[in-house]
Design a protein around this motif. Structure first.
Motif, PDB file in Angstrom:
ATOM      1  N   GLY A 189      20.899 -23.097  38.255  1.00 23.00           N
ATOM      2  CA  GLY A 189      20.258 -24.173  37.578  1.00 23.00           C
ATOM      3  C   GLY A 189      20.575 -24.373  35.867  1.00 23.00           C
ATOM      4  N   LEU A 190      20.933 -23.220  35.549  1.00 17.94           N
ATOM      5  CA  LEU A 190      21.413 -22.995  34.169  1.00 17.94           C
ATOM      6  C   LEU A 190      22.795 -23.586  34.037  1.00 17.94           C
ATOM      7  CD1 LEU A 190      19.963 -19.771  32.887  1.00 17.94           C
ATOM      8  CD2 LEU A 190      19.041 -21.947  32.389  1.00 17.94           C
ATOM      9  N   ARG A 191      23.410 -23.374  35.115  1.00 15.87           N
ATOM     10  CA  ARG A 191      24.883 -23.904  35.048  1.00 15.87           C
ATOM     11  C   ARG A 191      25.058 -25.136  34.975  1.00 15.87           C
ATOM     12  NH1 ARG A 191      29.374 -25.864  35.238  1.00 15.87           N
ATOM     13  NH2 ARG A 191      31.066 -25.046  35.873  1.00 15.87           N
ATOM     14  N   ILE A 192      24.244 -26.026  35.841  1.00 14.28           N
ATOM     15  CA  ILE A 192      24.652 -27.274  36.002  1.00 14.28           C
ATOM     16  C   ILE A 192      23.835 -27.989  34.750  1.00 14.28           C
ATOM     17  CG2 ILE A 192      24.415 -27.330  38.690  1.00 14.28           C
ATOM     18  CD1 ILE A 192      21.409 -28.261  38.793  1.00 14.28           C
ATOM     19  N   CYS A 193      22.964 -27.201  33.959  1.00 10.15           N
ATOM     20  CA  CYS A 193      22.630 -27.883  32.908  1.00 10.15           C
ATOM     21  C   CYS A 193      23.686 -27.557  31.694  1.00 10.15           C
ATOM     22  CB  CYS A 193      21.330 -27.103  32.248  1.00 10.15           C
ATOM     23  SG  CYS A 193      19.789 -27.787  33.590  1.00 10.15           S
ATOM     24  N   GLY A 194      24.539 -27.033  31.760  1.00  9.51           N
ATOM     25  CA  GLY A 194      25.503 -26.513  30.689  1.00  9.51           C
ATOM     26  C   GLY A 194      25.173 -25.418  30.140  1.00  9.51           C
ATOM     27  N   ARG A 195      24.236 -24.707  30.517  1.00  6.87           N
ATOM     28  CA  ARG A 195      24.096 -23.324  29.638  1.00  6.87           C
ATOM     29  C   ARG A 195      24.971 -22.178  30.033  1.00  6.87           C
ATOM     30  NH1 ARG A 195      19.069 -24.160  27.074  1.00  6.87           N
ATOM     31  NH2 ARG A 195      18.692 -26.121  27.002  1.00  6.87           N
ATOM     32  N   MET A 196      25.555 -22.104  31.133  1.00  5.51           N
ATOM     33  CA  MET A 196      26.329 -21.124  31.425  1.00  5.51           C
ATOM     34  C   MET A 196      27.777 -21.792  31.841  1.00  5.51           C
ATOM     35  SD  MET A 196      23.963 -18.078  33.379  1.00  5.51           S
ATOM     36  CE  MET A 196      22.990 -17.349  32.466  1.00  5.51           C
ATOM     37  N   ALA A 197      28.355 -22.352  31.311  1.00  6.10           N
ATOM     38  CA  ALA A 197      29.565 -23.072  31.574  1.00  6.10           C
ATOM     39  C   ALA A 197      30.755 -22.349  31.666  1.00  6.10           C
ATOM     40  CB  ALA A 197      29.963 -24.108  30.448  1.00  6.10           C
ATOM     41  N   LEU A 198      30.506 -20.981  31.121  1.00  8.44           N
ATOM     42  CA  LEU A 198      31.807 -19.945  31.397  1.00  8.44           C
ATOM     43  C   LEU A 198      31.898 -19.686  32.674  1.00  8.44           C
ATOM     44  CD1 LEU A 198      31.058 -17.788  28.007  1.00  8.44           C
ATOM     45  CD2 LEU A 198      32.727 -19.708  28.367  1.00  8.44           C
ATOM     46  N   ILE A 199      30.879 -19.542  33.633  1.00  7.11           N
ATOM     47  CA  ILE A 199      31.059 -19.154  34.895  1.00  7.11           C
ATOM     48  C   ILE A 199      31.365 -20.310  35.790  1.00  7.11           C
ATOM     49  CG2 ILE A 199      29.571 -18.580  36.893  1.00  7.11           C
ATOM     50  CD1 ILE A 199      27.424 -17.285  35.172  1.00  7.11           C
ATOM     51  N   PRO A 200      32.538 -20.271  36.367  1.00  7.64           N
ATOM     52  CA  PRO A 200      33.260 -21.251  37.099  1.00  7.64           C
ATOM     53  C   PRO A 200      32.363 -21.636  38.284  1.00  7.64           C
ATOM     54  CG  PRO A 200      34.744 -19.691  36.473  1.00  7.64           C
ATOM     55  CD  PRO A 200      33.453 -19.042  36.371  1.00  7.64           C
ATOM     56  N   ALA A 201      32.637 -22.689  38.813  1.00  5.19           N
ATOM     57  CA  ALA A 201      31.967 -23.371  39.925  1.00  5.19           C
ATOM     58  C   ALA A 201      32.412 -22.741  41.010  1.00  5.19           C
ATOM     59  CB  ALA A 201      31.934 -24.792  40.111  1.00  5.19           C
ATOM     60  N   ARG A 202      33.743 -22.348  41.232  1.00  3.27           N
ATOM     61  CA  ARG A 202      34.145 -21.478  42.303  1.00  3.27           C
ATOM     62  C   ARG A 202      33.670 -20.115  42.638  1.00  3.27           C
ATOM     63  NH1 ARG A 202      38.432 -21.410  38.865  1.00  3.27           N
ATOM     64  NH2 ARG A 202      39.430 -23.348  39.610  1.00  3.27           N
ATOM     65  N   VAL A 203      33.289 -19.613  41.464  1.00  2.00           N
ATOM     66  CA  VAL A 203      32.402 -18.172  41.232  1.00  2.00           C
ATOM     67  C   VAL A 203      31.177 -18.147  41.979  1.00  2.00           C
ATOM     68  CG1 VAL A 203      31.891 -16.248  39.850  1.00  2.00           C
ATOM     69  CG2 VAL A 203      34.018 -17.265  39.503  1.00  2.00           C
ATOM     70  N   LEU A 204      30.464 -19.343  41.729  1.00  2.00           N
ATOM     71  CA  LEU A 204      29.242 -19.501  42.117  1.00  2.00           C
ATOM     72  C   LEU A 204      29.194 -19.790  43.500  1.00  2.00           C
ATOM     73  CD1 LEU A 204      27.275 -21.759  39.349  1.00  2.00           C
ATOM     74  CD2 LEU A 204      26.868 -19.244  39.742  1.00  2.00           C
ATOM     75  N   THR A 205      29.970 -20.652  43.961  1.00  2.00           N
ATOM     76  CA  THR A 205      30.339 -21.000  45.409  1.00  2.00           C
ATOM     77  C   THR A 205      30.741 -19.700  46.302  1.00  2.00           C
ATOM     78  OG1 THR A 205      31.122 -23.027  44.874  1.00  2.00           O
ATOM     79  CG2 THR A 205      31.686 -22.286  47.122  1.00  2.00           C
ATOM     80  N   GLY A 206      31.599 -18.692  45.767  1.00  2.00           N
ATOM     81  CA  GLY A 206      31.746 -17.475  46.368  1.00  2.00           C
ATOM     82  C   GLY A 206      30.613 -16.721  46.361  1.00  2.00           C
ATOM     83  N   ALA A 207      29.791 -16.772  45.270  1.00  2.00           N
ATOM     84  CA  ALA A 207      28.829 -15.714  45.218  1.00  2.00           C
ATOM     85  C   ALA A 207      27.636 -16.279  46.345  1.00  2.00           C
ATOM     86  CB  ALA A 207      27.870 -15.924  43.799  1.00  2.00           C
ATOM     87  N   TRP A 208      27.463 -17.726  46.440  1.00  3.22           N
ATOM     88  CA  TRP A 208      26.645 -18.143  47.532  1.00  3.22           C
ATOM     89  C   TRP A 208      27.342 -17.503  49.070  1.00  3.22           C
ATOM     90  CZ3 TRP A 208      21.800 -19.323  47.354  1.00  3.22           C
ATOM     91  CH2 TRP A 208      21.442 -19.860  46.341  1.00  3.22           C
ATOM     92  N   ILE A 209      28.413 -17.648  49.199  1.00  2.00           N
ATOM     93  CA  ILE A 209      29.084 -17.142  50.524  1.00  2.00           C
ATOM     94  C   ILE A 209      28.774 -15.641  50.717  1.00  2.00           C
ATOM     95  CG2 ILE A 209      31.169 -16.890  51.642  1.00  2.00           C
ATOM     96  CD1 ILE A 209      32.218 -19.542  50.231  1.00  2.00           C
ATOM     97  N   VAL A 210      28.860 -15.047  49.669  1.00  2.00           N
ATOM     98  CA  VAL A 210      28.518 -13.445  49.769  1.00  2.00           C
ATOM     99  C   VAL A 210      26.946 -13.277  50.039  1.00  2.00           C
ATOM    100  CG1 VAL A 210      28.811 -11.278  48.672  1.00  2.00           C
ATOM    101  CG2 VAL A 210      30.645 -12.765  48.643  1.00  2.00           C
ATOM    102  N   VAL A 211      26.196 -13.833  49.161  1.00  2.31           N
ATOM    103  CA  VAL A 211      24.813 -13.508  48.971  1.00  2.31           C
ATOM    104  C   VAL A 211      23.789 -14.000  50.381  1.00  2.31           C
ATOM    105  CG1 VAL A 211      22.590 -13.869  47.826  1.00  2.31           C
ATOM    106  CG2 VAL A 211      24.783 -13.319  46.380  1.00  2.31           C
ATOM    107  N   VAL A 212      24.233 -14.925  50.921  1.00  2.00           N
ATOM    108  CA  VAL A 212      23.572 -15.505  51.966  1.00  2.00           C
ATOM    109  C   VAL A 212      23.537 -14.625  53.106  1.00  2.00           C
ATOM    110  CG1 VAL A 212      23.048 -17.272  53.498  1.00  2.00           C
ATOM    111  CG2 VAL A 212      23.343 -17.993  51.371  1.00  2.00           C
ATOM    112  N   PRO A 213      24.885 -14.200  53.610  1.00  2.00           N
ATOM    113  CA  PRO A 213      24.942 -13.207  54.723  1.00  2.00           C
ATOM    114  C   PRO A 213      24.380 -11.873  54.232  1.00  2.00           C
ATOM    115  CG  PRO A 213      27.085 -13.938  54.164  1.00  2.00           C
ATOM    116  CD  PRO A 213      25.945 -14.836  53.271  1.00  2.00           C
ATOM    117  N   LEU A 214      24.562 -11.535  52.985  1.00  4.16           N
ATOM    118  CA  LEU A 214      23.979 -10.207  52.613  1.00  4.16           C
ATOM    119  C   LEU A 214      22.518 -10.154  52.668  1.00  4.16           C
ATOM    120  CD1 LEU A 214      24.639  -7.568  51.537  1.00  4.16           C
ATOM    121  CD2 LEU A 214      24.648  -8.635  49.093  1.00  4.16           C
TER     122      LEU A 214
END
Length: 361
Positions: free
Chosen positions: A106-131
Motif C-alpha cells: 500500500g505504501l509502495r503504490i502511494c510512492g512512500r517506499m519507492a526504494l523497494i523495487p516492484a520485482r522484490v515485492l512480487t518475489g516476496a508475495w511468491i515466497v510469503v503465500v506458500p509459506l
C-alpha cells in the motif's frame, strides 16, 4: 499610503453564514446534541464505568461499562480460535507477514517506499503465500500438523482476503482486456458472459458452489479442503468485479489516445500496455478501492460454510458458558479492527487519487 481597514462584518451576516436557515440551524443543533450524547455514552462505557484489564473477572459482574479484563482472558482466542494454544506463534507470524507485506504494498503504490523495487515485492508475495500455508498446516521441519478445520481468527481473515484480492486482480485485469478487445469476438463474448453471470449471483451462492460443487469436478481421489475451495471461489468472484471496474476505465479513455498510439506505430499489445491500461487504471481507482474494501469486508460471509474468521472467532469467545455478557466487548474489538484496516485502504485510495491528479496537472 494608508489603506483603510475593511468594515467589520455585520453580526446578522455572520450568524446567517454559520447557521444558514432556521431549519438547517435546528438540524445542526440536533445533530451536535446527538453527537455529544453518543460521545458521552461511549466515554462512560469505555472509561468511567469500565473495569480495568488488571482487575479480576469477578469485578465485571453487573457493571454498565466495558470489561477490559475480557481482552486479557480472550484476546488470543479471538485472534486464533481453536488453533493449538502452544502453536499460536505460527498464526501470529503468518498474520504479521501478511499485514506487513500488505502495508508495504500500500505504501509502495502511494510512492512512500519507492526504494523497494516492484520485482522484490512480487518475489516476496511468491515466497510469503506458500509459506503462510506451510506454517499454518505444519507437518515439516518438526512442526506439528494442524488440520485446516482448526484454522480460525485473524490468519483466516487475512488469507481469504489478502491472497484472494492479490490473485483476483490480475485475473480481473485479463477479463477486462478480453471484454474490451475486438479482435476475437469469441473471447469477448466468453469474458462478458463470465463477468455478467458471476456478478449476477450472490456471493454466498458462489461460496457454496466452490465448497460443495468444485470438489465434484476434481479427479477421483483428489481432495480439496473447504478453505482452499473457498479461496478459489473468492478469487473468481472478486475477479469479475475488478474486471468491470477496469473495463469502465478502459472505455473512459478518449479515442484520440488510440489514434495517437496507432500513429506512433505501436502494436496492439504495446498500445494496451503503454497507453490504455495506465490511464484506465488511473480512472478506475475510486471503483477499484471500493471493490477492494468490499471484498475485504465480505470475507466474513465464510462463516456460513463453517469457516471461522475473526468475526466468527470473536462470537465463539463470548458464546462459551459464563461469557455471554461480553458480546459488546468482542464485537467492539472486531469493529475497531475493520475500521482501522478499511481506513488504511481508503487512505491509500486517496493518496493514489491525489498522486494521479498532481501528475495530470
Amino acid at each position: 499610503m494608508i489603506h483603510a481597514a475593511p468594515p467589520p462584518l455585520k453580526r446578522q451576516t455572520l450568524l446567517r453564514d454559520w447557521a444558514g436557515t432556521p431549519l438547517t440551524a435546528l438540524v445542526s443543533a440536533a445533530s451536535a446534541a446527538l453527537a455529544l450524547w453518543v460521545l458521552w455514552r461511549l466515554l462512560d462505557w469505555a472509561v468511567l464505568s469500565a473495569v480495568s484489564p488488571m482487575s479480576p473477572m469477578a469485578d465485571c459482574t453487573g457493571i454498565q461499562g466495558a470489561c477490559w479484563r475480557f481482552y486479557v482472558e480472550k484476546s488470543r482466542f479471538m485472534l486464533f480460535g481453536t488453533y493449538p494454544y502452544a502453536e499460536h506463534w505460527r498464526p501470529a507470524l503468518v498474520s504479521v507477514l501478511l499485514l506487513v507485506l500488505s502495508g508495504i504494498v500500500g505504501l509502495r503504490i502511494c510512492g512512500r517506499m519507492a526504494l523497494i523495487p516492484a520485482r522484490v515485492l512480487t518475489g516476496a508475495w511468491i515466497v510469503v503465500v506458500p509459506l503462510a500455508f506451510a506454517l499454518m498446516g505444519g507437518g515439516w521441519a518438526g512442526l506439528s500438523p494442524v488440520d485446516m478445520t482448526r484454522w480460525n481468527g485473524m490468519p483466516v481473515l487475512l488469507i481469504l482476503s489478502v491472497i484472494a484480492i492479490a490473485l483476483a486482480f490480475p485475473l480481473g485485469l485479463l477479463l477486462a482486456v478480453l471484454r474490451f478487445q475486438d479482435r476475437s469476438p469469441l473471447l469477448r463474448r466468453a469474458a462478458t458472459t463470465y463477468i455478467e453471470v458471476i456478478r449476477g449471483i450472490p456471493m454466498v451462492t458462489v461460496l457454496f458452489v466452490g465448497v460443495f460443487v468444485l470438489p465434484l469436478t476434481m479427479p477421483p481421489g483428489t481432495r480439496i479442503s473447504p478453505m482452499m475451495a473457498t479461496l478459489v471461489a473468492l478469487i473468481f468472484f472478486h475477479a469479475s468485479y475488478f474486471a468491470e471496474d477496469i473495463r469502465g476505465g478502459l472505455q473512459s479513455v478518449p479515442e484520440s489516445q488510440n489514434e495517437a498510439a496507432r500513429a506512433l506505430g505501436l502494436s496492439g499489445s504495446q498500445m494496451l500496455r503503454l497507453v490504455l491500461l495506465p490511464q484506465a487504471l488511473s480512472r478506475s481507482l475510486p471503483a477499484l478501492v471500493n471493490s477492494v474494501i468490499g471484498a475485504y469486508k465480505d470475507t466474513s460471509l465464510v462463516v456460513v460454510l463453517g469457516i471461522h474468521d475473526l468475526t466468527s472467532a470473536a462470537r465463539m469467545a463470548f458464546s462459551e458458558p459464563g461469557w455471554g455478557a461480553f458480546a459488546l466487548e468482542a464485537y467492539a474489538f472486531v469493529g475497531v479492527w475493520f475500521l482501522l484496516s478499511c481506513a488504511f485502504l481508503s487512505w491509500v485510495g486517496r493518496q493514489l487519487h491525489q498522486k494521479e491528479t498532481a501528475r495530470r496537472h
